[in-house]
Every structure is written in C-alpha cells, then in structure tokens.
Design a protein around this motif. Sequence first.
Motif, PDB file in Angstrom:
ATOM      1  N   ALA A  44       0.833  -1.205   0.000  1.00 28.73           N
ATOM      2  CA  ALA A  44       0.000   0.000   0.000  1.00 28.73           C
ATOM      3  C   ALA A  44       0.869   1.257   0.000  1.00 28.73           C
ATOM      4  O   ALA A  44       0.585   2.219  -0.717  1.00 28.73           O
ATOM      5  CB  ALA A  44      -0.935   0.001   1.200  1.00 28.73           C
ATOM      6  N   ARG A  45       1.919   1.258   0.794  1.00 27.90           N
ATOM      7  CA  ARG A  45       2.836   2.401   0.814  1.00 27.90           C
ATOM      8  C   ARG A  45       3.533   2.564  -0.526  1.00 27.90           C
ATOM      9  O   ARG A  45       3.704   3.677  -1.023  1.00 27.90           O
ATOM     10  CB  ARG A  45       3.852   2.241   1.940  1.00 27.90           C
ATOM     11  N   TRP A  46       3.923   1.452  -1.157  1.00 26.37           N
ATOM     12  CA  TRP A  46       4.544   1.484  -2.483  1.00 26.37           C
ATOM     13  C   TRP A  46       3.567   2.073  -3.513  1.00 26.37           C
ATOM     14  O   TRP A  46       3.940   2.916  -4.325  1.00 26.37           O
ATOM     15  CB  TRP A  46       4.974   0.063  -2.870  1.00 26.37           C
ATOM     16  N   GLN A  47       2.294   1.637  -3.422  1.00 26.24           N
ATOM     17  CA  GLN A  47       1.281   2.159  -4.344  1.00 26.24           C
ATOM     18  C   GLN A  47       1.076   3.663  -4.132  1.00 26.24           C
ATOM     19  O   GLN A  47       0.922   4.401  -5.100  1.00 26.24           O
ATOM     20  CB  GLN A  47      -0.043   1.429  -4.143  1.00 26.24           C
ATOM     21  N   MET A  48       1.075   4.099  -2.883  1.00 24.22           N
ATOM     22  CA  MET A  48       0.908   5.530  -2.602  1.00 24.22           C
ATOM     23  C   MET A  48       2.074   6.334  -3.199  1.00 24.22           C
ATOM     24  O   MET A  48       1.858   7.401  -3.771  1.00 24.22           O
ATOM     25  CB  MET A  48       0.796   5.791  -1.106  1.00 24.22           C
ATOM     26  N   ARG A  49       3.292   5.825  -3.101  1.00 21.88           N
ATOM     27  CA  ARG A  49       4.445   6.531  -3.685  1.00 21.88           C
ATOM     28  C   ARG A  49       4.310   6.619  -5.204  1.00 21.88           C
ATOM     29  O   ARG A  49       4.595   7.666  -5.802  1.00 21.88           O
ATOM     30  CB  ARG A  49       5.752   5.841  -3.300  1.00 21.88           C
ATOM     31  N   PHE A  51       1.493   6.615  -6.850  1.00 20.41           N
ATOM     32  CA  PHE A  51       0.396   7.553  -7.075  1.00 20.41           C
ATOM     33  C   PHE A  51       0.916   8.991  -6.971  1.00 20.41           C
ATOM     34  O   PHE A  51       0.562   9.852  -7.776  1.00 20.41           O
ATOM     35  CB  PHE A  51      -0.701   7.273  -6.048  1.00 20.41           C
ATOM     36  N   GLU A  52       1.774   9.237  -5.991  1.00 24.45           N
ATOM     37  CA  GLU A  52       2.357  10.570  -5.816  1.00 24.45           C
ATOM     38  C   GLU A  52       3.276  10.923  -6.979  1.00 24.45           C
ATOM     39  O   GLU A  52       3.275  12.066  -7.450  1.00 24.45           O
ATOM     40  CB  GLU A  52       3.088  10.650  -4.479  1.00 24.45           C
ATOM     41  N   ARG A  53       4.062   9.960  -7.462  1.00 27.81           N
ATOM     42  CA  ARG A  53       4.926  10.221  -8.618  1.00 27.81           C
ATOM     43  C   ARG A  53       4.096  10.534  -9.865  1.00 27.81           C
ATOM     44  O   ARG A  53       4.568  11.215 -10.769  1.00 27.81           O
ATOM     45  CB  ARG A  53       5.860   9.048  -8.881  1.00 27.81           C
ATOM     46  N   ALA A  54       2.863  10.042  -9.904  1.00 28.57           N
ATOM     47  CA  ALA A  54       1.968  10.330 -11.024  1.00 28.57           C
ATOM     48  C   ALA A  54       1.373  11.741 -10.922  1.00 28.57           C
ATOM     49  O   ALA A  54       0.663  12.176 -11.830  1.00 28.57           O
ATOM     50  CB  ALA A  54       0.848   9.292 -11.098  1.00 28.57           C
ATOM     51  N   GLY A  55       1.669  12.445  -9.815  1.00 27.78           N
ATOM     52  CA  GLY A  55       1.246  13.841  -9.705  1.00 27.78           C
ATOM     53  C   GLY A  55       0.192  14.137  -8.655  1.00 27.78           C
ATOM     54  O   GLY A  55      -0.214  15.280  -8.505  1.00 27.78           O
ATOM     55  N   PHE A  56      -0.256  13.141  -7.924  1.00 25.65           N
ATOM     56  CA  PHE A  56      -1.263  13.365  -6.888  1.00 25.65           C
ATOM     57  C   PHE A  56      -0.575  13.633  -5.551  1.00 25.65           C
ATOM     58  O   PHE A  56       0.482  13.090  -5.268  1.00 25.65           O
ATOM     59  CB  PHE A  56      -2.194  12.156  -6.768  1.00 25.65           C
ATOM     60  N   TRP A  63      -6.095  11.607  -3.887  1.00 23.38           N
ATOM     61  CA  TRP A  63      -5.048  11.069  -3.008  1.00 23.38           C
ATOM     62  C   TRP A  63      -5.672  10.485  -1.747  1.00 23.38           C
ATOM     63  O   TRP A  63      -5.342   9.387  -1.331  1.00 23.38           O
ATOM     64  CB  TRP A  63      -4.041  12.168  -2.650  1.00 23.38           C
ATOM     65  N   HIS A  64      -6.613  11.227  -1.159  1.00 23.08           N
ATOM     66  CA  HIS A  64      -7.249  10.763   0.077  1.00 23.08           C
ATOM     67  C   HIS A  64      -8.136   9.543  -0.170  1.00 23.08           C
ATOM     68  O   HIS A  64      -8.176   8.625   0.666  1.00 23.08           O
ATOM     69  CB  HIS A  64      -8.033  11.905   0.730  1.00 23.08           C
ATOM     70  N   LEU A  65      -8.836   9.512  -1.285  1.00 19.29           N
ATOM     71  CA  LEU A  65      -9.649   8.339  -1.616  1.00 19.29           C
ATOM     72  C   LEU A  65      -8.760   7.119  -1.836  1.00 19.29           C
ATOM     73  O   LEU A  65      -9.071   6.028  -1.361  1.00 19.29           O
ATOM     74  CB  LEU A  65     -10.498   8.607  -2.860  1.00 19.29           C
ATOM     75  N   PHE A  66      -7.645   7.305  -2.541  1.00 21.54           N
ATOM     76  CA  PHE A  66      -6.733   6.189  -2.788  1.00 21.54           C
ATOM     77  C   PHE A  66      -6.072   5.735  -1.489  1.00 21.54           C
ATOM     78  O   PHE A  66      -5.902   4.541  -1.259  1.00 21.54           O
ATOM     79  CB  PHE A  66      -5.689   6.581  -3.834  1.00 21.54           C
ATOM     80  N   GLN A  67      -5.730   6.682  -0.619  1.00 26.47           N
ATOM     81  CA  GLN A  67      -5.143   6.317   0.677  1.00 26.47           C
ATOM     82  C   GLN A  67      -6.132   5.468   1.477  1.00 26.47           C
ATOM     83  O   GLN A  67      -5.759   4.451   2.067  1.00 26.47           O
ATOM     84  CB  GLN A  67      -4.765   7.549   1.481  1.00 26.47           C
ATOM     85  N   ALA A  68      -7.404   5.883   1.496  1.00 26.22           N
ATOM     86  CA  ALA A  68      -8.420   5.112   2.224  1.00 26.22           C
ATOM     87  C   ALA A  68      -8.533   3.711   1.640  1.00 26.22           C
ATOM     88  O   ALA A  68      -8.616   2.727   2.381  1.00 26.22           O
ATOM     89  CB  ALA A  68      -9.767   5.834   2.167  1.00 26.22           C
ATOM     90  N   ASP A  69      -8.511   3.612   0.312  1.00 34.36           N
ATOM     91  CA  ASP A  69      -8.654   2.316  -0.324  1.00 34.36           C
ATOM     92  C   ASP A  69      -7.414   1.454  -0.120  1.00 34.36           C
ATOM     93  O   ASP A  69      -7.519   0.297   0.283  1.00 34.36           O
ATOM     94  CB  ASP A  69      -8.932   2.492  -1.823  1.00 34.36           C
ATOM     95  N   ALA A  70      -6.241   2.010  -0.367  1.00 30.07           N
ATOM     96  CA  ALA A  70      -5.010   1.215  -0.316  1.00 30.07           C
ATOM     97  C   ALA A  70      -4.530   0.984   1.111  1.00 30.07           C
ATOM     98  O   ALA A  70      -4.283  -0.150   1.514  1.00 30.07           O
ATOM     99  CB  ALA A  70      -3.908   1.905  -1.134  1.00 30.07           C
TER     100      ALA A  70
END
Length: 111
Positions: A44-49, A51-56, A63-70
């Motif tokens: 999940a932390r890897w996915q968040m990174r 997602f952030e590199r993609a510009g979010f 970002w918050h929706l993806f954080q809640a999901d992941a």
Amino acid sequence: MSNENSGSVVFDSPEINLAYRYLHDVAHVEQGLNFSPPDEFELARWQMRRFERAGFNRNDLEWHLFQADAVGQVLYYSVTKQFVSDQLQFALDCVRHGLDRGLYLEMERQK
C-alpha cells in the motif's frame, strides 16, 4: 483475487475495481510480497508513492480516496480480520473524518 464487497467501490465501477485488484495482486508478485498484513501495508505504501509520482498529493481528493482504499483497508483488515463491507462509504468516511474515525465507523457498521 476476490470480488467480495465490490458492489460499492471508490473506482468508477465494480469492473474497474476488479482490474485494480488484479494489478494489486500482480504487484505482490513483482515486489516479492506475500498477503500478510505487513506485506499488504508495504505494498500500500509502495502504491501511494507511485500515485504521488503520477502527480497526486495530499491536497487532492483522489489522493485521500486512494489512501483510504489502499492503506485504510489494510489497516482495517489488520485490526478486525474482516474486509470492509462498503468500500465507497468507508473511503468517504475516511476522507470526511480522517483515517482513524473512518476505521471506527466501519467497525461500528459491522457490529
């Protein structure tokens, strides 16, 4: 890959949710991670990174929706050994009230 509790999802449709879950499971293999809570959290932390590199970032609703999901769903499962019953409601609760309150509200729903 499970489609359990995928009727109400953060993504546009249950089909997109299943595609995301498939990519999530493939990432487990690519990253050499199992499905234990610690490895789920690492993924999940890897996915968040990514997602952030993609510009979010933290200023974005996405970002918050993806954080809640992941991240949120991993934390929920780690604590309760249950899956979130309504992914969309869980994510909205986490966005509106913070991750900790979102976890608590989901626990209350599942009583």
